[in-house]
Design an enzyme around this catalytic site. Structure first.
Site, PDB file in Angstrom:
ATOM      1  N   CYS A  39       0.840  -1.194   0.000  1.00 19.88           N
ATOM      2  CA  CYS A  39       0.000   0.000   0.000  1.00 19.88           C
ATOM      3  C   CYS A  39       0.883   1.256   0.000  1.00 19.88           C
ATOM      4  O   CYS A  39       0.641   2.188  -0.763  1.00 19.88           O
ATOM      5  CB  CYS A  39      -0.927  -0.026   1.206  1.00 19.88           C
ATOM      6  SG  CYS A  39      -2.225   1.226   1.134  1.00 19.88           S
ATOM      7  N   CYS A  40       1.934   1.271   0.854  1.00 21.88           N
ATOM      8  CA  CYS A  40       2.856   2.422   0.874  1.00 21.88           C
ATOM      9  C   CYS A  40       3.573   2.560  -0.466  1.00 21.88           C
ATOM     10  O   CYS A  40       3.808   3.674  -0.937  1.00 21.88           O
ATOM     11  CB  CYS A  40       3.899   2.247   1.980  1.00 21.88           C
ATOM     12  SG  CYS A  40       3.256   2.538   3.636  1.00 21.88           S
TER      13      CYS A  40
ATOM     14  N   CYS B 113      -1.351   8.161   7.038  1.00 23.73           N
ATOM     15  CA  CYS B 113      -2.683   7.859   6.507  1.00 23.73           C
ATOM     16  C   CYS B 113      -3.590   7.379   7.649  1.00 23.73           C
ATOM     17  O   CYS B 113      -3.134   6.737   8.585  1.00 23.73           O
ATOM     18  CB  CYS B 113      -2.584   6.750   5.458  1.00 23.73           C
ATOM     19  SG  CYS B 113      -1.568   7.179   4.043  1.00 23.73           S
TER      20      CYS B 113
ATOM     21  N   CYS C 104      -3.598   3.614   9.090  1.00 26.66           N
ATOM     22  CA  CYS C 104      -2.383   3.090   9.724  1.00 26.66           C
ATOM     23  C   CYS C 104      -1.808   4.047  10.766  1.00 26.66           C
ATOM     24  O   CYS C 104      -0.615   3.991  11.086  1.00 26.66           O
ATOM     25  CB  CYS C 104      -1.327   2.781   8.665  1.00 26.66           C
ATOM     26  SG  CYS C 104      -1.844   1.513   7.503  1.00 26.66           S
TER      27      CYS C 104
ATOM     28  N   CYS D 296       7.635   3.978   5.920  1.00 24.15           N
ATOM     29  CA  CYS D 296       6.770   3.697   4.774  1.00 24.15           C
ATOM     30  C   CYS D 296       7.585   3.285   3.559  1.00 24.15           C
ATOM     31  O   CYS D 296       7.090   2.613   2.670  1.00 24.15           O
ATOM     32  CB  CYS D 296       5.906   4.909   4.447  1.00 24.15           C
ATOM     33  SG  CYS D 296       6.848   6.356   3.939  1.00 24.15           S
TER      34      CYS D 296
END
Lengths: 96, 369
Positions: B251-252, B332, B335, B358
């Site tokens: 996702c990062c 975000c 998280c 990240c």
């Protein structure tokens, strides 16, 4: 009799391995290997130094000059380039 | 006559020999065996090697051999039928200058000589080859900068980085998080038009977005660059918006690392607000570092949490709306969690997982693992 040669990584120069495990540009200072098993062991050590020497391999030498079948090739590596000036390192070969 | 700018160390010798009344100029043919040539040139202060035709390259070998094996350190000039395309080679084998037969091509010679600026292999021109520069220069350069910035005020580091070191090739990376106002306030004083890269991951807190607009306006920052993930990639890789749960690293990578990679090509250096007190890998953070070939400047590396708090008070800077609610580091929303008083400030990031960064501050090969 054999010795180990390679090319130096940083500038491509032809180098030879000494008995102390150093590398030299002078064939006269190279280690003389008479025993094949020892020669292979030394070659394995040389191959473990890719940051110094590229593509080490064994060559035949007679006295202080390249010998065996590839005497001319190794002679050129030792003294080249061949532009009218390569010194013949192995005088006995020259006669033959 | 074309000077080849060889890095020579021979001038003193030459002058001494000239003053002593000796010193002759010897011309030798390019096809002379080097051992013979070495004898002929003994005592000479200048050797001219004659090329009968530009197609006969033996003079190149001879020059190298005289430099390398005969140890000749005097002036070496190439004369005869030479063409501009050979300028670089003449330089590399050790000639100091060229006197070509055709004298109407000076412009071409100059152009040919300037064509290549770097060399792969060492040669008689004593140019440091690229691998040598890679090994020595960057480290020395970084060490020198770090030494210069040691003990310097953060704003002075920023001023020097932006105005002198990487002028026009530097940007600041900001999350508009809990501490971001400090660095941005300094930027606003030094150069408010510095690009501010803001990663809009699509998963930010509404409060962050609102804070970003308010703070940019208040500080007068004129060059905010919103960087977003590629829409097609996001649809393909995260169709159900649950990637953060399944694989936070992926996702990062999708929402931060790759979008950033797409824009940082324009910059040689990036400023970050990372500080050593953040803990983890950041405890050893230098002020200037190199990451994937690009410079990172961390002017606030040595700052303490107290210094940050004091700075906010001194300049009456607005705080991130969430920082009053226990969020010490803000990323975000899926998280990021608030932290307890005695936790590290970044304990709320990916809490409950081993992940601490990240990926935008780590080398790409590590981030990709």
């Amino acid at each position: 009799m054999k010795t180990i040669t390679a090319n130096r990584l940083t500038d491509g120069r032809v180098i030879y391995r000494t008995a102390e495990g150093e590398w030299t540009e002078e064939l006269a200072r190279a280690e003389r290997l008479t025993d094949d098993a020892v020669a292979e062991a030394r070659l394995a050590q040389a191959e473990a130094e890719p940051a110094i020497a590229v593509g080490p391999y064994l060559i035949e030498i007679e006295a202080d000059a390249p010998g065996g079948q590839k005497w001319r090739r190794e002679g050129i590596r030792l003294t080249g380039p061949t532009t009218g000036s390569t010194k013949v390192t192995n005088t006995s070969r020259k006669a033959a | 006559m074309l000077q080849l700018d060889r890095k020579t160390v021979t001038r003193d010798v030459t002058n001494a020999q000239l003053e002593a009344g000796g010193g002759t100029i010897v011309e030798i043919a390019g096809d002379t065996p080097w051992q013979d040539a070495a004898t002929q040139i003994s005592g000479a202060v200048q050797v001219d090697i004659r090329f009968p035709s530009f197609k006969d390259g033996r003079g190149f070998s001879l020059a190298t051999l005289l430099r390398e094996r005969a140890g000749y350190t005097g002036h070496l000039r190439a004369v005869g039928d030479l063409i501009p395309d050979q300028a670089q080679y003449l330089h590399r084998v050790g000639f100091d200058d060229v006197a070509p037969e055709r004298t109407d091509l000076e412009e071409d010679w100059a152009k040919a000589k300037a064509r290549f600026t770097h060399a792969y292999q060492p040669a008689q021109d004593r140019v440091t080859p690229i691998f040598g520069q890679r090994v020595s220069a960057p480290k020395d350069e970084l060490a020198a900068l770090n030494a210069r910035y040691r003990g310097a005020d953060a704003i002075d580091i920023l001023r020097d980085a932006i105005r002198n070191q990487w002028t026009g090739r530097i940007a600041i990376l900001s999350s508009f998080g809990a501490e971001a106002a400090v660095g941005l306030h300094m930027i606003a004083q030094v150069a408010p038009d510095t690009p501010v890269i803001f990663l809009d991951t699509g998963r930010l807190f509404a409060q962050t977005e609102q804070y970003q607009r308010a703070l940019s306006e208040q500080l007068g920052l004129t060059n905010i660059r919103m960087v977003r993930p590629q829409a097609e990639e996001a649809t393909a890789e995260d169709p159900d918006d649950k990637l953060w749960q399944r694989d936070p690293d992926a996702c990062c990578a999708l929402r931060k690392v790759r979008p950033l990679d797409n824009v940082i090509g324009e910059y040689d250096a990036l400023i970050t607000g990372r500080k050593r007190f953040h803990g983890g890998e950041r405890m050893a953070l230098p002020v200037v570092e190199r990451l994937d070939g690009r410079i990172r400047v961390n002017p606030l590396a040595s700052w303490s949490a107290q210094q940050v708090t004091d700075y906010f008070q001194r300049y009456d800077l607005p705080r991130h709306p969430l920082s009053d609610m226990g969020y010490a580091s803000i990323g975000c929303w899926p998280c990021t969690a608030p932290v307890q008083d005695d936790d590290d400030v970044r304990a709320g990031r990916w809490s409950g997982r081993s992940k601490t960064e990240c990926g935008i501050h780590t080398p790409s090969r590590i981030a990709a693992e």
